[in-house]
Scaffold this motif. Structure first.
Motif, PDB file in Angstrom:
ATOM      1  N   GLU B 217       0.813  -1.202   0.000  1.00  0.00           N
ATOM      2  CA  GLU B 217       0.000   0.000   0.000  1.00  0.00           C
ATOM      3  C   GLU B 217       0.850   1.256   0.000  1.00  0.00           C
ATOM      4  O   GLU B 217       0.498   2.271  -0.599  1.00  0.00           O
ATOM      5  N   LYS B 218       1.965   1.151   0.746  1.00  0.00           N
ATOM      6  CA  LYS B 218       2.887   2.287   0.801  1.00  0.00           C
ATOM      7  C   LYS B 218       4.289   1.737   0.692  1.00  0.00           C
ATOM      8  O   LYS B 218       4.586   0.678   1.221  1.00  0.00           O
ATOM      9  N   LEU B 219       5.130   2.488   0.026  1.00  0.00           N
ATOM     10  CA  LEU B 219       6.530   2.068  -0.099  1.00  0.00           C
ATOM     11  C   LEU B 219       7.375   3.307  -0.271  1.00  0.00           C
ATOM     12  O   LEU B 219       7.035   4.188  -1.065  1.00  0.00           O
ATOM     13  N   GLY B 220       8.448   3.409   0.505  1.00  0.00           N
ATOM     14  CA  GLY B 220       9.318   4.575   0.363  1.00  0.00           C
ATOM     15  C   GLY B 220      10.359   4.625   1.455  1.00  0.00           C
ATOM     16  O   GLY B 220      10.432   3.734   2.303  1.00  0.00           O
ATOM     17  N   PRO B 221      11.156   5.661   1.458  1.00  0.00           N
ATOM     18  CA  PRO B 221      12.184   5.829   2.490  1.00  0.00           C
ATOM     19  C   PRO B 221      11.541   5.927   3.874  1.00  0.00           C
ATOM     20  O   PRO B 221      10.399   6.383   3.990  1.00  0.00           O
ATOM     21  N   ARG B 222      12.287   5.494   4.872  1.00  0.00           N
ATOM     22  CA  ARG B 222      11.728   5.461   6.227  1.00  0.00           C
ATOM     23  C   ARG B 222      11.167   6.815   6.641  1.00  0.00           C
ATOM     24  O   ARG B 222      10.073   6.900   7.197  1.00  0.00           O
ATOM     25  N   ARG B 223      11.905   7.864   6.348  1.00  0.00           N
ATOM     26  CA  ARG B 223      11.497   9.206   6.775  1.00  0.00           C
ATOM     27  C   ARG B 223      10.089   9.551   6.301  1.00  0.00           C
ATOM     28  O   ARG B 223       9.320  10.162   7.014  1.00  0.00           O
ATOM     29  N   GLU B 224       9.757   9.076   5.100  1.00  0.00           N
ATOM     30  CA  GLU B 224       8.422   9.398   4.565  1.00  0.00           C
ATOM     31  C   GLU B 224       7.345   8.499   5.134  1.00  0.00           C
ATOM     32  O   GLU B 224       6.241   8.939   5.453  1.00  0.00           O
ATOM     33  N   ILE B 225       7.633   7.185   5.225  1.00  0.00           N
ATOM     34  CA  ILE B 225       6.592   6.221   5.578  1.00  0.00           C
ATOM     35  C   ILE B 225       6.343   6.141   7.071  1.00  0.00           C
ATOM     36  O   ILE B 225       5.196   6.057   7.522  1.00  0.00           O
ATOM     37  N   PHE B 226       7.435   6.201   7.854  1.00  0.00           N
ATOM     38  CA  PHE B 226       7.313   5.981   9.284  1.00  0.00           C
ATOM     39  C   PHE B 226       6.260   6.872   9.958  1.00  0.00           C
ATOM     40  O   PHE B 226       5.412   6.381  10.703  1.00  0.00           O
TER      41      PHE B 226
END
Ligand code: ATP
Ligand code: MG
Lengths: 308, 245
Positions: B217-226
């Motif tokens: 559903e979501k995928l990306g760098p930690r900073r964005e997803i966390f």
């Protein structure tokens, strides 16, 4: 051992883990002939006068000594019934290594029927190991029918380890035991059958004395078209503990029957049996395959571990 | 590098109804990358891991290891190409000792000292465990650590850990994080995928993938997803579900 031929030597090694003449008392038998015997100060081995076999007498209090009595059959068509009686004196603590190896590359059946009787004295401790092994590519069958009878006096201990991993075409094993007060019997059986082999193993253990206990555990693997029957009966006639367990793996078209039974004649007899038969768990295979083994290698590892 | 291209996995239940467990998943784990896959229970994470290891076969899509299509390759072949997999629920064996399992995993004569090193890394006192059987006598946490040790012993280029923290106590949790860090250092260009619900593991990810109902559903760098994971609507969504039951 030097005058023995290579096959005979190798069989002695397979069934009794000896490459040289063993230390302590021993009796080596090949094709019905005596090919070496030593008695010690505490352990005497003598030939029976009334029938084929030997008497092994262990003096009371003998500690830390061993007795090796392996048998090999390399002559196709050789059949024998042998009676061996062990008299283990009170308080003795000994290791006994028996076992039979058959090499049959001829057309006739070879057979060894060994009847072992143990009289285990008060407080005595016996570790008994018995290995069976068959080889040779002849059409003649390799047949072993061992019978073991154990009478255990007060507070004695007997540990039996019976192994038959390969090459024996048919086996009827009977183990009978009667335990006195405080006596303890531990049996570990390891069995693998393959090809068209069949094996039956019958145990009848009577816990006659107060505080006696028995633990009979069999692990077995039946491969190809082989057949096994495990029939363990424990009877408790006093306050006692009895446990039997049969844990088996079947592969290909192998068949296994497990018939454990319990008889309690006393209200304080605690008896239990467990039996489980099944194929190798798929998850176990998968785990080993993720470690880089092929399915076949994984099976071998699982079976080797199981029968260890 | 691990690449998943359009991976789907459908099963047909006993009433003949088709169920999609993994739906058209694209995921790339580059060399030297550490990706954490998270998401609700039953979302399809373990199934995805099994598809990667070759335990399940996808109904569509392809899997590439270092650019080589392995979709048709067996579990054994993928393992030999450098894939390591620590199960969510490790299996037990009768008669196989911890040492035996580590030796099988290493695929070479592993000295006792080296075998013990792997156990120490997962926080087990080696001398107490090395000769023990991997059987029912081990606790869940012990088994889980041994499972991780077997993957370390393989030195995989691509490693997947399915909820490695589950059942492991707090003290060894710190160790676990050290393990991932040292794996990244020791195995050059290795790719690590960890399935986890743990904030502290999410915290060390390069990238986070959120898997729900079979889809990423979501995928990306930690900073964005966390930050999105703990946001209010995520939490609310699950509360809503309970109300409508
Ligand atoms: N072979 C199968 N047949 C039918 N259903 C399956 C099969 N494999 C998985 N499922 C179902 O697919 C869903 C996803 O399971 P999966 O174990 O992948 O979830 P998960 O994300 O790992 O969950 P958790 O966080 O609880 O470990 C579950 O509902 C599961 O029951
Ligand atoms: Mg899961």
């Amino acid at each position: 051992m030097n005058q023995l031929d290579a096959i005979t030597k190798q069989l002695f090694t397979k069934v009794a883990d000896i490459t040289e003449l063993p230390e302590g008392a021993y009796n080596l038998r090949s094709n019905g002939q005596l090919c070496g015997r030593v008695s010690t100060e505490n352990i005497s081995i003598t030939t029976k006068v009334d029938r084929s076999g030997i008497d092994i007498a262990i003096k009371p209090g003998t500690k830390g000594e061993t007795v090796h009595i392996p048998v090999v059959v390399t002559a196709s068509g050789h059949k024998e019934t042998v009676y061996n009686d062990f008299y283990v004196g009170d308080g003795a603590d000994v290791d006994i290594v028996a076992g039979c190896g058959i090499h049959n590359c001829g057309g006739q059946d070879s057979e060894h029927d060994g009847i072992h009787r143990f009289h285990v004295g008060k407080n005595a401790k016996v570790r008994y190991a018995e290995k069976h092994y068959g080889e040779g590519d002849g059409m003649g069958k390799r047949i072993l029918n061992p019978q073991t009878e154990v009478v255990m006096d007060e507070d004695s201990l007997m540990e039996m380890e019976m192994t038959q991993i390969k090459g024996v075409d048919s086996t009827e094993r009977v183990t009978l035991a009667k335990l006195g007060k405080g006596a303890k019997l531990l049996v570990r059986e390891r069995l693998m059958t393959h090809g068209e082999q069949w094996a039956t193993s019958v145990y009848k253990v009577e816990l006659a004395g107060e505080g006696s206990s028995a633990d009979v555990v069999s692990r077995s693997v039946a491969r190809d078209n082989s057949y096994q029957k495990f029939d363990a009966c424990i009877e408790g006639s006093a306050p006692c503990h009895g446990h039997t367990e049969c844990d088996s793996i079947i592969m290909e078209h192998g068949r296994i029957e497990a018939v454990p039974s319990l008889t309690a004649n006393h209200v304080d007899a605690e008896l239990m049996h467990e039996a489980a038969i099944g194929k190798i768990a798929g998850e176990q295979l998968i785990k080993l395959m993720t470690l880089g083994l092929t399915e076949h290698e994984a099976e071998e590892q699982i079976i080797n571990g199981f029968l260890k | 590098m691990l690449e998943l291209r359009g991976i789907s996995f459908d099963v047909v239940d006993k009433d003949g109804v088709k169920k999609s467990i993994v739906k058209n998943v694209d995921l790339t784990v580059g060399d030297g990358r550490f990706v954490v896959v998270t998401g609700p229970n039953g979302g399809g994470k373990s199934t995805l891991a099994k598809l990667i290891a070759g335990i399940e076969t996808p109904t569509a899509g392809s899997i590439l290891m270092d650019g080589v299509d392995v979709t048709a390759k067996s579990i054994t072949e993928r393992a030999r190409m450098g894939l390591g997999f620590a199960f969510q629920q490790p299996v037990r064996f009768k008669g196989i000792r911890v040492l035996d399992l580590l030796r099988i995993a290493a695929g070479r004569e592993l000295s006792l000292t080296h075998a013990c090193d792997y156990l120490s890394q997962v926080g087990l006192c080696a001398k107490n465990y090395i000769k023990r059987e991997v059987n029912a006598s081990l606790s869940g946490g012990e088994l889980k650590r041994i499972e991780i040790a077997t993957v370390l012993a393989r030195k995989p280029r691509i490693a997947i850990f399915d909820e490695p923290e589950a059942g492991i106590d707090l003290w060894s949790f710190n160790n676990l994080i050290t393990i991932f860090a040292s794996m990244r250092e020791a195995i050059k260009d290795s790719s690590i995928v960890v399935i986890s619900h743990q904030e502290r593991i999410l915290n060390i990810a390069d990238e986070i993938a959120v898997m729900k109902q079979g889809s990423i559903e979501k995928l990306g760098p930690r900073r964005e997803i966390f930050p999105l994971l703990t946001s209010l609507d995520e939490a609310q969504a699950s509360c809503e579900k309970v109300k409508t039951l």
